[in-house]
Scaffold this active site. Sequence first.
Site, PDB file in Angstrom:
ATOM      1  N   ASP A  54       0.880  -1.172   0.000  1.00 58.62           N
ATOM      2  CA  ASP A  54       0.000   0.000   0.000  1.00 58.62           C
ATOM      3  C   ASP A  54       0.916   1.220   0.000  1.00 58.62           C
ATOM      4  O   ASP A  54       1.553   1.537   1.000  1.00 58.62           O
ATOM      5  CB  ASP A  54      -0.915  -0.019   1.233  1.00 58.62           C
ATOM      6  CG  ASP A  54      -1.874   1.186   1.274  1.00 58.62           C
ATOM      7  OD1 ASP A  54      -1.559   2.219   0.657  1.00 58.62           O
ATOM      8  OD2 ASP A  54      -2.923   1.081   1.938  1.00 58.62           O
ATOM      9  N   LYS A  79      -6.456   9.991  -1.958  1.00 57.50           N
ATOM     10  CA  LYS A  79      -5.405  10.825  -1.373  1.00 57.50           C
ATOM     11  C   LYS A  79      -4.614  11.514  -2.490  1.00 57.50           C
ATOM     12  O   LYS A  79      -5.183  12.262  -3.234  1.00 57.50           O
ATOM     13  CB  LYS A  79      -4.544   9.965  -0.446  1.00 57.50           C
ATOM     14  CG  LYS A  79      -5.347   8.968   0.429  1.00 57.50           C
ATOM     15  CD  LYS A  79      -6.222   9.635   1.467  1.00 57.50           C
ATOM     16  CE  LYS A  79      -7.205   8.690   2.149  1.00 57.50           C
ATOM     17  NZ  LYS A  79      -6.655   7.476   2.724  1.00 57.50           N
TER      18      LYS A  79
HETATM   19  C1  LIG Z   1      -7.177   6.270   3.275  1.00 57.07           C
HETATM   20  C2  LIG Z   1      -6.341   5.054   3.193  1.00 57.07           C
HETATM   21  C3  LIG Z   1      -6.892   3.822   2.820  1.00 57.07           C
HETATM   22  C4  LIG Z   1      -8.364   3.640   2.532  1.00 57.07           C
HETATM   23  O1  LIG Z   1      -8.750   4.394   1.413  1.00 57.07           O
HETATM   24  P1  LIG Z   1     -10.263   4.893   1.143  1.00 57.07           P
HETATM   25  O2  LIG Z   1     -10.135   5.569  -0.178  1.00 57.07           O
HETATM   26  O3  LIG Z   1     -10.642   5.793   2.279  1.00 57.07           O
HETATM   27  O4  LIG Z   1     -11.118   3.662   1.098  1.00 57.07           O
HETATM   28  C5  LIG Z   1      -6.031   2.736   2.726  1.00 57.07           C
HETATM   29  N1  LIG Z   1      -4.713   2.848   2.997  1.00 57.07           N
HETATM   30  C6  LIG Z   1      -4.157   4.015   3.364  1.00 57.07           C
HETATM   31  C7  LIG Z   1      -2.698   4.082   3.652  1.00 57.07           C
HETATM   32  C8  LIG Z   1      -4.954   5.162   3.490  1.00 57.07           C
HETATM   33  O5  LIG Z   1      -4.404   6.323   3.873  1.00 57.07           O
END
Ligand SMILES: *Cc1c(COP(=O)(O)O)cnc(C)c1O
Length: 392
Positions: free
Chosen positions: A185, A210
Site C-alpha cells: 500500500d 489521497k
Molecule cells: C485512506 C487510506 C486507505 C483507505 O482508502 P479509502 O479511499 O478511504 O477507502 C487505505 N490505505 C491508506 C494508507 C490510506 O491512507
Amino acid sequence: MSRAKSKAPATLARPSIATLAIHGGREAHRPGDPVVEPLVQSVNHVQALGTEEGLKYTRYGNTPNAERVQRRLALLEGAEAALVLSSGMGATACALLALLRPGDHLLSSMYIYGGTHRLFLEEFASMGIEVTLVDPFEPRSFRKRVKKETRAIFVESPVNPTCRVIDLRPISYLTKEEGLALVVDSTFASPVNFRPIEIGADVVIHSATKYLNGHHDVLAGAVMGSQSYIDEVLQKEMLWGQTPDPFALWLLERGLKTLDVRVQRANESAMRIATWAEGRKEVEKVHYPGLESHEDHKVASEILDGFGGMLSLELTGGGKAAERFLRKLRLVTHAPSLGGVDTLVCEPRYTSHAKMTSAERALIGIPDGTLRLSVGLEDADDLIADLEQALK
Ligand SMILES: *Cc1c(COP(=O)(O)O)cnc(C)c1O
C-alpha cells in the site's frame, strides 16, 4: 534527491512521471479533438450484433474514462496493468481476494490503515484466511513467520503517522525466494516519491482518494500489477460491485495531471515545516523521514525519490497542548484524510488509533499530543505562521 538518481534520463519514448501524469495512455491527438478528454457518463454502450466481444458496462471497468486512467496509472507505477476501484478499501479487499483462498495465510505488517486491519482480522478471519501481524522493523520478522500456507506479504509504507519507512529490499528478496506475492500500500508516497515495483513488489495499492486525485473530492482506489493478476482483480471488482462511476474517474484523471507538481510542492513544504518545528521548544519530537534525526532517514534516502508531504509533531504538553493548539489554528484544517491541496491536521488518538489505549499508543511512538499533518499546497511561510501563532 532527484529522480535522475534512480532512473535513466527521460526521453519521449520513456517519459518522466510529470509527462505521463498528463498524457500517459491517451490516444494520439487528431485535428478537432478536445484537449480535455470527455466525460462519458453512460453506464451502457451500444453492442455489436452476433458477438459478446466489446460488451461495455461501467461495472466491468471497461468504459472510456476507466480504460484511459487505468493505462495512465499502470505507466506511472511501471506496472503492466492497473484497475481503478470505488475506494482504497475496495482496492485492498479485491486485490487480496484475488490472491488468497480459504486456508491460505497472509503475513502483514502490523502498521497498517485501520480499515485494512479490520478487513484482515475480522472479514478475512471469518472467510478462513489466516493473517499474522508482524513488526516490519524487527530484522527477519517476516522470514521467521513464513509457513507452508503463506501466499503473500502485505506492507504499508511510509507508516501512518510516524512516517517510518520500511525497507522493502530484504522483503522482496524473501518473497522472490519463497514464491510469495509482495503487496504494497503505497498511498503515502504516491508514484512521484516511490514506485515499489522497481524494487521487487508484485502488487501496488493506492487509496486514490489521497495524492492521486489530490483535491478532497473523489473517493477511489487503484491496484497495479501484472495483466493476468489485474484480470483476476477485475473479476472481484465486477462481482463485489467495487467499480467507480465515470464522473469519479474523470475527476481522478483531472487530478492526476497535477500529481507531480503537487507532490513536489508538498515534499518541499513538509521539509521546511519539519525543520522549523524541530527547533521549537513546544515540540517534543518531529517525525519526518527527511530529517537526519528520523530513525529511517538512511533507508528513506536510498529508496524514496522524495520524503513526502506527511509528518507528525509530538507537542511537549501532551493531549491538553494539542487541544489548545488545534483550537487556535486558522489556516490549517482539522479533518481526517490526507494528500490533497488543503493542509490538514488530525489527532491519531481520535482517528486512526482511537481503538487503542493511551499506553498502547505511546508504546508504538504515538503518545497523546501527537498531531499528524498532511501538508497541502498553501504557501509554506503562511503555514508556518499559522502553526507558530497556534503554538504560542
Ligand atoms: C485512506 C487510506 C486507505 C483507505 O482508502 P479509502 O479511499 O478511504 O477507502 C487505505 N490505505 C491508506 C494508507 C490510506 O491512507
